[in-house]
Write a protein that holds these residues in place. Structure first.
Motif, PDB file in Angstrom:
ATOM      1  N   VAL A 158      -4.359  -0.057   6.573  1.00 26.46           N
ATOM      2  CA  VAL A 158      -3.087   0.582   6.231  1.00 26.46           C
ATOM      3  C   VAL A 158      -2.212   0.651   7.475  1.00 26.46           C
ATOM      4  CG1 VAL A 158      -4.038   1.919   4.318  1.00 26.46           C
ATOM      5  CG2 VAL A 158      -4.013   2.903   6.620  1.00 26.46           C
ATOM      6  N   ASN A 179      -3.545   5.432  -2.852  1.00 27.29           N
ATOM      7  CA  ASN A 179      -2.298   5.066  -2.187  1.00 27.29           C
ATOM      8  C   ASN A 179      -1.102   5.549  -2.994  1.00 27.29           C
ATOM      9  OD1 ASN A 179      -3.579   3.698  -0.104  1.00 27.29           O
ATOM     10  ND2 ASN A 179      -3.399   1.694  -1.074  1.00 27.29           N
ATOM     11  N   THR A 195       2.489   3.383   0.638  1.00 27.39           N
ATOM     12  CA  THR A 195       1.479   2.942   1.601  1.00 27.39           C
ATOM     13  C   THR A 195       1.526   1.422   1.781  1.00 27.39           C
ATOM     14  OG1 THR A 195       0.069   4.727   0.793  1.00 27.39           O
ATOM     15  CG2 THR A 195      -0.962   3.069   2.209  1.00 27.39           C
ATOM     16  N   HIS A 197      -0.147  -1.768   3.038  1.00 25.80           N
ATOM     17  CA  HIS A 197      -1.547  -2.099   3.318  1.00 25.80           C
ATOM     18  C   HIS A 197      -1.763  -3.603   3.178  1.00 25.80           C
ATOM     19  CE1 HIS A 197      -1.014  -1.283  -0.955  1.00 25.80           C
ATOM     20  NE2 HIS A 197      -2.087  -2.011  -1.226  1.00 25.80           N
TER      21      HIS A 197
END
Length: 274
Positions: A158, A179, A195, A197
């Motif tokens: 992340v 998330n 988020t 990632h």
């Protein structure tokens, strides 16, 4: 669920491709068909995946998934994921001191879109390279994502968007990674960040099988849900200051009238090669 995923991904490619992904966003995604990092047209994801929707009838699924016991199991797993997301959305509403059903009322089970249950397989490669990525850097398009990791196989990372630093998310038994998606960044005027990632490809190890499997459940607001700010005093004075990621994926001029369905369609259109 992981057992079923492994059995499916072990099938010959020509069998899996009989269920190739449709524009309705369900079915099989072969290696190289998806590019999640829309900032780079050269970077192609090296994973394979299978998307399952609530509306998929057994005759639209591979025989492995449509067999009665397996189909009932998948259906229950899907519903359990949805129910967990509704619990989490209630807690988030409580944190913002707004009506407890504010978010759940915008995720009604019977309304479109169907949430997506995604089975994922990351085959091991010889060496790590900037040219090979399991899943390119991206944020998810909806509200919440549940991610199930397996067999202590890491690879998920992340991004701290304030420092541009990547951090590994190590897998633990009986834990689910959650998330936030783009919808919450809109709703909270950037108070909550979606988020960002990515997944790094596993490398071949002569001492063990290093391929990686994971399962994701993407929880999306109903199509007609507005992404306008929530009525919370916590964000009343909040100004939506967009960083580079937000400018790239959330940069729309009609934010007060943008719906979750419109945002989802725009992001999916940039992701797949059909």
């Amino acid at each position: 669920m992981f057992k079923l995923a492994k059995e499916f991904f072990r099938l010959p490619l020509n069998v899996k491709e009989q269920y190739i992904i449709r524009e309705e966003n369900y079915g099989y995604i072969r290696r190289g068909q998806e590019n999640l990092d829309t900032t780079s047209t050269k970077l192609i994801d090296e994973k394979e995946a299978f998307n399952i929707k609530k509306s998929m009838q057994p005759d639209k699924l591979p025989p492995l998934f449509s067999e009665l016991d397996n189909y009932q199991f998948i259906t229950k797993f899907y519903r359990d994921c949805y129910d967990l997301c509704m619990q989490l959305l209630t807690y988030v509403a409580q944190c913002f001191n707004i009506d407890l059903d504010y978010f759940t009322s915008r995720h009604k089970w019977e309304l479109k879109p169907d949430n997506t249950l995604r089975l994922l397989h990351y085959p091991a490669i010889e060496n790590q390279s900037d040219e090979y990525i399991g899943a390119g850097a991206h944020s998810d398009y909806g509200s919440l994502t549940l991610l199930f990791q397996h067999e202590h196989k890491s690879g998920l990372q992340v991004l701290d968007r304030s420092t541009n630093t990547w951090y590994s998310v190590e897998p633990f038994d009986d834990m689910i990674v959650v998330n936030f998606g783009d919808a919450f960044e809109y709703w909270s005027k950037g108070f909550i960040k979606s988020t960002v990632h990515r997944v790094i490809m596993p490398t071949i190890n002569s001492t063990k099988d290093n391929e990686r499997f994971s399962i994701a459940f993407f929880c999306d607001p109903n199509d007609l849900t507005l992404l306008s700010p929530i009525p919370s005093k916590l964000i009343l004075a909040q100004k939506f200051e967009k960083d580079e990621h937000a400018k790239h994926v959330l940069d729309y001029d009609n934010e007060d009238s943008l719906t979750a369905g419109e945002h989802l369609a725009m992001r999916l259109n940039k992701t797949y090669t059909y």
